[in-house]
Design a protein around this motif. Structure first.
Motif, short mmCIF file in Angstrom:
data_model
loop_
_atom_site.label_atom_id
_atom_site.label_comp_id
_atom_site.label_asym_id
_atom_site.label_seq_id
_atom_site.Cartn_x
_atom_site.Cartn_y
_atom_site.Cartn_z
N ALA A 180 0.88 -1.18 0.00
CA ALA A 180 0.00 0.00 0.00
C ALA A 180 0.91 1.22 0.00
O ALA A 180 2.11 1.10 0.31
CB ALA A 180 -0.90 -0.02 1.24
N HIS A 216 3.23 1.55 4.07
CA HIS A 216 3.34 0.19 4.59
C HIS A 216 4.58 0.16 5.49
O HIS A 216 5.72 0.10 5.02
CB HIS A 216 3.47 -0.84 3.47
CG HIS A 216 3.39 -2.26 3.95
ND1 HIS A 216 3.38 -3.33 3.09
CD2 HIS A 216 3.34 -2.79 5.21
CE1 HIS A 216 3.31 -4.45 3.79
NE2 HIS A 216 3.31 -4.16 5.07
N LEU A 268 -8.31 -0.35 1.21
CA LEU A 268 -7.85 -1.74 1.31
C LEU A 268 -9.02 -2.69 1.09
O LEU A 268 -10.17 -2.36 1.40
CB LEU A 268 -7.23 -1.99 2.69
CG LEU A 268 -6.03 -1.10 3.02
CD1 LEU A 268 -5.68 -1.21 4.51
CD2 LEU A 268 -4.82 -1.47 2.17
#
Ligand code: 5GP
Ligand code: ZN
Length: 119
Positions: free
Chosen positions: A41, A44, A114
């Protein structure tokens, strides 16, 4: 205390000692946080105790260290400016949990929407 073979070989112990370089975002006497080498992502970050703990499964009786790691994870998420849009904290244990590095770490993930799938 003499380190055992697991600690000697452990990549996150080496990062915590500074023997392997990392993109550090936080460090204190108990906890380190650094960017994942293969980010999943836009943000992260991995948050890990300095001392070798194989996984969260070892910390049942150490709520203090567990709390420190989670507190730093939230601090990192806020510093990454993820609080308003949202973020995920995740930790894996063992084979079925898809743990690949046997040194406890909490993933801080955010910066995009997400998947709701967790497994
Ligand atoms: P796990 O699957 O154990 O929950 O997550 C391990 C994570 O550590 C993976 O996301 C992987 O990309 C990351 N990782 C593995 N080796 C290194 C390394 O040497 N440096 C950094 N910064 N991350 C690493
Ligand atoms: Zn370790």
């Amino acid at each position: 205390m003499r380190s055992n073979a697991t600690e000697q070989d452990c990549v996150f112990c080496a990062i915590a000692r500074g023997d392997i370089p990392s993109d550090s975002v936080y460090s204190d006497d108990q906890v380190v946080a650094f960017r994942d080498i293969n980010p999943q992502a836009p943000s992260h970050v991995l948050v890990a105790p300095r001392r070798h703990v194989a996984s969260v499964n070892q910390l049942k009786d150490d709520g203090e260290l567990l709390g420190r790691v989670m507190s730093v994870a939230v601090t990192v998420a806020q510093a990454e400016d993820l609080a308003a849009s949202g973020y995920r904290l995740a930790t894996n244990h063992g084979r079925d949990g898809a743990q690949t590095v046997p040194h406890l770490h909490v993933h801080v993930l955010g910066g995009r929407a997400l998947s709701g799938r967790l497994g």
